[in-house]
Design a protein around this motif. Structure first.
Motif, mmCIF file in Angstrom:
data_model
loop_
_atom_site.group_PDB
_atom_site.id
_atom_site.type_symbol
_atom_site.label_atom_id
_atom_site.label_comp_id
_atom_site.label_asym_id
_atom_site.label_seq_id
_atom_site.Cartn_x
_atom_site.Cartn_y
_atom_site.Cartn_z
ATOM 1 N N ALA A 40 -47.579 50.509 36.898
ATOM 2 C CA ALA A 40 -47.333 51.696 37.706
ATOM 3 C C ALA A 40 -46.962 51.257 39.120
ATOM 4 O O ALA A 40 -47.320 50.149 39.538
ATOM 5 N N LYS A 43 -49.184 49.016 41.597
ATOM 6 C CA LYS A 43 -50.345 48.517 40.856
ATOM 7 C C LYS A 43 -49.986 47.272 40.064
ATOM 8 O O LYS A 43 -48.819 46.962 39.849
ATOM 9 N N SER A 63 -57.756 52.885 26.757
ATOM 10 C CA SER A 63 -57.121 54.128 27.196
ATOM 11 C C SER A 63 -56.057 54.644 26.226
ATOM 12 O O SER A 63 -55.657 55.806 26.317
ATOM 13 N N LYS A 87 -49.945 60.920 28.365
ATOM 14 C CA LYS A 87 -50.677 61.432 29.515
ATOM 15 C C LYS A 87 -49.989 60.986 30.793
ATOM 16 O O LYS A 87 -49.398 59.907 30.831
ATOM 17 N N PRO A 88 -50.091 61.769 31.866
ATOM 18 C CA PRO A 88 -49.399 61.425 33.119
ATOM 19 C C PRO A 88 -49.777 60.049 33.666
ATOM 20 O O PRO A 88 -48.930 59.362 34.245
ATOM 21 N N GLU A 89 -51.004 59.640 33.439
ATOM 22 C CA GLU A 89 -51.434 58.333 33.965
ATOM 23 C C GLU A 89 -50.785 57.171 33.224
ATOM 24 O O GLU A 89 -50.937 56.020 33.622
ATOM 25 N N GLY A 90 -50.077 57.472 32.162
ATOM 26 C CA GLY A 90 -49.370 56.437 31.417
ATOM 27 C C GLY A 90 -47.970 56.164 31.927
ATOM 28 O O GLY A 90 -47.249 55.341 31.359
ATOM 29 N N HIS A 121 -43.006 60.349 34.148
ATOM 30 C CA HIS A 121 -43.525 61.621 33.665
ATOM 31 C C HIS A 121 -43.065 62.730 34.597
ATOM 32 O O HIS A 121 -43.125 62.589 35.827
ATOM 33 N N SER A 123 -43.532 66.296 36.398
ATOM 34 C CA SER A 123 -44.728 67.010 36.872
ATOM 35 C C SER A 123 -44.699 68.452 36.422
ATOM 36 O O SER A 123 -43.668 68.968 36.026
#
Length: 123
Positions: A40, A43, A63, A87-90, A121, A123
């Motif tokens: 990401a 990160k 996860s 999922k958005p965190e992916g 992703h 929003s």
């Protein structure tokens, strides 16, 4: 030397499914394992899933267990990452990695890397 090319990245929404592909070429007979990592923005690269070249063993980050499946097509020297219930965190850049002589969840275990494929992703 091993070359890896990822394809399949696309803009997705929460709950979507997506399949990423990683085509290997070159000295594929030297490969012991392959894996997918995700990075990401801002990160570190993190482990997602791995598979022995023979397909005998697979591993997943906590996860993604139950949602992602790593698989192989030996005839095409290609490994896949089927991603369900996204999922958005992916979101991030997904990298395919190959290992000669190693296997595991750490970046340092892998010797060859693809250029990455984007999975943003909406929003």
């Amino acid at each position: 030397q091993v070359q890896l090319v990822e394809t399949g990245g696309a803009l997705v929404q929460a709950g979507d499914s997506l399949r990423l592909s990683c085509a290997a070429s070159g000295r594929t007979f030297d490969i012991d394992a392959m894996a997918w990592f995700r990075q990401a923005p801002g990160k570190e690269r993190e482990f997602v899933a791995s598979i022995k070249w023979s397909g005998s063993n697979t591993g997943y980050a906590d996860s993604v267990k139950g949602r992602f499946t790593i698989s192989k097509d030996s005839a095409k020297n290609t490994r896949y990452l089927q991603k369900n219930n996204l999922k958005p965190e992916g979101a991030g850049v997904y990298y395919c990695a190959g290992s000669i002589g190693g296997y595991g969840r750490y970046v340092t275990a892998f010797n060859s890397w693809g250029q990455g494929t984007q999975v943003p992703h909406s929003s």
